[in-house]
Write a protein that holds these residues in place. Structure first.
Motif, PDB file in Angstrom:
ATOM      1  N   VAL B  60       0.774  -1.316   0.017  1.00 31.25           N
ATOM      2  CA  VAL B  60       0.018  -0.034  -0.108  1.00 31.25           C
ATOM      3  C   VAL B  60       0.885   1.316  -0.158  1.00 31.25           C
ATOM      4  O   VAL B  60       2.021   1.293   0.554  1.00 31.25           O
ATOM      5  N   ILE B  61       0.581   2.213  -0.959  1.00 33.26           N
ATOM      6  CA  ILE B  61       1.296   3.444  -0.896  1.00 33.26           C
ATOM      7  C   ILE B  61       0.444   4.489  -1.078  1.00 33.26           C
ATOM      8  O   ILE B  61      -0.661   4.522  -1.458  1.00 33.26           O
ATOM      9  N   ALA B  62       0.531   5.482  -0.083  1.00 30.57           N
ATOM     10  CA  ALA B  62      -0.559   6.620   0.151  1.00 30.57           C
ATOM     11  C   ALA B  62       0.300   8.087   0.231  1.00 30.57           C
ATOM     12  O   ALA B  62       1.190   8.052   1.227  1.00 30.57           O
ATOM     13  N   ILE B  63      -0.197   8.969  -0.385  1.00 28.22           N
ATOM     14  CA  ILE B  63       0.104  10.423  -0.101  1.00 28.22           C
ATOM     15  C   ILE B  63      -0.700  10.708   1.076  1.00 28.22           C
ATOM     16  O   ILE B  63      -1.948  10.688   1.020  1.00 28.22           O
ATOM     17  N   GLU B  64       0.023  11.256   1.915  1.00 26.92           N
ATOM     18  CA  GLU B  64      -0.622  11.525   3.356  1.00 26.92           C
ATOM     19  C   GLU B  64      -0.444  13.193   3.357  1.00 26.92           C
ATOM     20  O   GLU B  64       0.451  13.861   3.403  1.00 26.92           O
ATOM     21  N   LYS B  65      -1.804  13.792   3.689  1.00 27.52           N
ATOM     22  CA  LYS B  65      -1.585  15.332   3.843  1.00 27.52           C
ATOM     23  C   LYS B  65      -1.734  15.761   5.248  1.00 27.52           C
ATOM     24  O   LYS B  65      -1.212  16.707   5.795  1.00 27.52           O
ATOM     25  N   GLY B  66      -2.202  14.777   6.056  1.00 34.04           N
ATOM     26  CA  GLY B  66      -2.423  15.099   7.500  1.00 34.04           C
ATOM     27  C   GLY B  66      -3.643  15.839   7.684  1.00 34.04           C
ATOM     28  O   GLY B  66      -4.161  16.488   6.666  1.00 34.04           O
ATOM     29  N   HIS B  67      -4.043  15.967   8.888  1.00 36.31           N
ATOM     30  CA  HIS B  67      -5.339  16.755   9.281  1.00 36.31           C
ATOM     31  C   HIS B  67      -5.035  17.942   9.946  1.00 36.31           C
ATOM     32  O   HIS B  67      -5.361  19.090   9.604  1.00 36.31           O
ATOM     33  N   THR B  68      -4.243  17.891  11.201  1.00 38.50           N
ATOM     34  CA  THR B  68      -4.056  19.155  11.932  1.00 38.50           C
ATOM     35  C   THR B  68      -3.048  19.825  11.277  1.00 38.50           C
ATOM     36  O   THR B  68      -2.161  19.604  10.551  1.00 38.50           O
ATOM     37  N   ALA B  69      -2.787  21.154  11.841  1.00 37.55           N
ATOM     38  CA  ALA B  69      -1.911  22.115  11.167  1.00 37.55           C
ATOM     39  C   ALA B  69      -0.378  21.331  11.177  1.00 37.55           C
ATOM     40  O   ALA B  69       0.499  21.667  10.573  1.00 37.55           O
TER      41      ALA B  69
END
Lengths: 283, 262
Positions: B60-69
């Motif tokens: 599995v490969i995922a681009i992660e943006k994150g939620h919190t600042a």
């Protein structure tokens, strides 16, 4: 006659300069000012020198001029010239833009493809056209290149390509983005068959073209001073709010960082391409 | 009634949407993260590893943006650097070696635009992924879950099947970028978004994607279960296909709108 001494050259350098470039010879001829050394150069001399200024600055070159420079005389046979982009998104103003660019540039699309001999060596040749929407890649550019790599694979020919591009053509939206994947897959097939691909990156080679077929060659050459990169320098400056180093994204910078094999000034390009084509044929 | 395209762009960018790690956590079991590109570093904007999808091991490969600042800053807002793309390729090659399928989750405004990224060959890294993914001999399914920003998204989407969530977008350039280049006015982004045809419906119409995934119950388990079930069925079928690479070539080969004239 000592009072005439001021007419004599003061040193060998000055004398050399005067003999090499007599001022009167080109009087009245159209000139172009070099953006690098800021000196005017008569067009005839620029043309005789493949659009390279005596200071070494490489001027932008039309695709057909490059073909005349790289291919042996009378050997270029154009392929897929009937292909051109439509306006699949009905993008505002794109249809009119294409009409204007086509009549201004004399080309139907931003790449010219065909077969040729370089120093007697048969190859497939593609040359992108900077005067056609800065060589941007839409469906037709992608299709022509893909067909060329497929043709080269079928006929077991090497591919030599001159890249110049601002990137993917945004007026064709996602379909232009898909050309990056399409051309890359065609390059891969050609490569997996053990065939040679040499790319010459010229000013500028950027965006989606850098991020696809232009960077996928076995041997990557670049013209001196050419801008080669993914993101535009101005965008990077705005995003990072940092001043960029002077040589940022220039061919010399890219060479230093290990992403091209060599810098190839125009004067020696044909000899270099011939040498590389011959070596790979013998191998 | 369809939303206007720029509203969809805003939805696709919403930081309340599930991110890469949410999908990994809810769809797969026993995810083990594998770090680093073995060349330069480890890019937090791309998360990769191995896990179980039901009873099938997958990469599995995922681009992660994150939620919190804080997360978003750590993840570079989901804008991968070259080492991220090289890590992804390393993991895909590993998947190929062990014969397991690859699932990618894509959510990026685009590849990182910076000095370091250029110095380390952002263009070359993306180009290599496009080339290598085209002949990867295991099935690849890529899902665009939020923003599909240009080459930075495509670098994980040379797949056998490309799916999009209902309100994801996929575009050659951001509407703001397009507006500022064409009309010297980023405020015309709304017009640009409409002109670029960047919604999932558009992508489906152009043949760029195979399926639109509904967003009903988004973020809740049934939403993830639906995606898991769809992935299982698809990977199962793809794994039995002997012409995988030829079909993947044909899939991209057919894309484009070209006229022939004399």
């Amino acid at each position: 006659m000592a009072f005439l001494n001021f007419l004599q050259p003061k040193n060998a350098l000055e004398e050399g300069g005067r003999t090499a470039a007599p001022i009167h010879e080109d009087a009245g001829e159209p000139e172009k000012t070099c953006p690098n050394c800021h000196k005017p150069i008569p067009l005839s001399r620029l043309w005789a020198n493949h659009l390279v200024c005596p200071c070494g600055y490489h001027f932008r070159m039309k695709a057909r001029q490059r073909i005349a420079m790289a291919a042996d005389k009378g050997t270029f046979r154009e392929l897929f010239s009937e292909l051109r982009s439509g306006n699949p998104l009905e993008f505002p103003g794109y249809g009119e833009k294409l009409d204007t660019v086509r009549s201004a540039s004399g080309e139907a699309e931003a790449v010219v493809c065909g077969t040729a001999a370089i120093g007697g060596e048969a190859c497939c040749l593609f040359v992108m056209e900077p005067y056609f929407m800065m060589g941007s890649m839409g469906s037709a550019v992608g299709e022509k290149l893909t067909r060329l790599f497929e043709y080269a694979l079928e006929h077991r020919l090497p591919v030599v390509g001159y890249a110049v591009s601002g990137g993917a053509r945004m007026q064709e939206g996602l379909l232009s983005l898909m050309q990056m994947a399409k051309t890359s897959a065609a390059v891969k097939r050609h490569s997996d068959a053990g065939l040679l691909y040499i790319a010459v990156l010229t000013d500028p080679t950027t965006g989606g073209v850098t991020a696809s077929f232009a960077m996928e060659a076995d041997i990557l050459l670049a013209e001196p001073g050419a801008t080669i990169g993914f993101a535009g320098a101005r965008v990077i400056e705005q995003t990072t709010r940092k001043t960029l180093p002077k040589e940022f994204q220039k061919a010399e910078f890219v060479l230093q960082h290990g992403f091209i094999d060599s810098i190839a000034p125009r004067s020696g390009q044909k000899a270099l391409l011939t040498r590389l084509l011959r070596l790979h044929k013998g191998g | 009634m369809d939303q206007i395209p720029y509203a969809v762009v805003k939805l696709a960018r919403d930081n309340m949407r599930p991110t890469g790690l949410d999908y990994i956590g809810h769809i797969f079991k026993d995810f083990t993260e594998l770090h680093g590109d073995r060349r330069f570093g480890d890019d937090p904007a791309i998360v990769g590893g191995v896990a179980w999808l039901g009873d099938t091991p997958v990469t599995v490969i995922a681009i992660e943006k994150g939620h919190t600042a804080k997360e978003r800053s750590f993840r570079n807002f989901g804008a991968p650097n070259p080492e991220g793309y090289r890590k992804a390729l390393r993991l895909m090659k590993q998947a190929e070696k062990f014969g397991r399928p690859v699932v990618c989750f894509i959510d990026t405004s685009g590849a990182c635009c910076g000095i370091g990224a250029e110095e380390r060959g952002q263009g070359q890294a993306i180009a290599e992924n496009l080339m290598e993914m085209s002949t990867l001999c295991v099935p690849v399914v890529s899902i665009l879950v939020g923003e599909g920003g240009s080459g930075g998204a495509l670098a994980l989407a040379v797949a056998d099947r490309v799916w999009m969530l209902e309100n994801a977008v996929y575009s050659v350039i951001s509407p703001e970028g397009c507006a500022s280049i064409l009309w010297k006015d980023a405020k015309q982004a709304e017009t640009a978004a409409a002109s670029l045809k960047l919604t999932a419906k558009d992508a489906l119409r152009f043949g760029v994607i195979e399926r639109i995934l509904p967003e009903k119950d988004m973020g809740k388990q049934p939403f993830y279960d639906r995606i898991a079930a769809a992935l299982k069925t698809e990977l199962d079928a793809l794994s039995r296909d002997p012409d995988l690479i030829a079909k993947r070539y044909a899939r991209f080969r057919g894309l484009g709108a070209v006229e022939e004239s004399k």
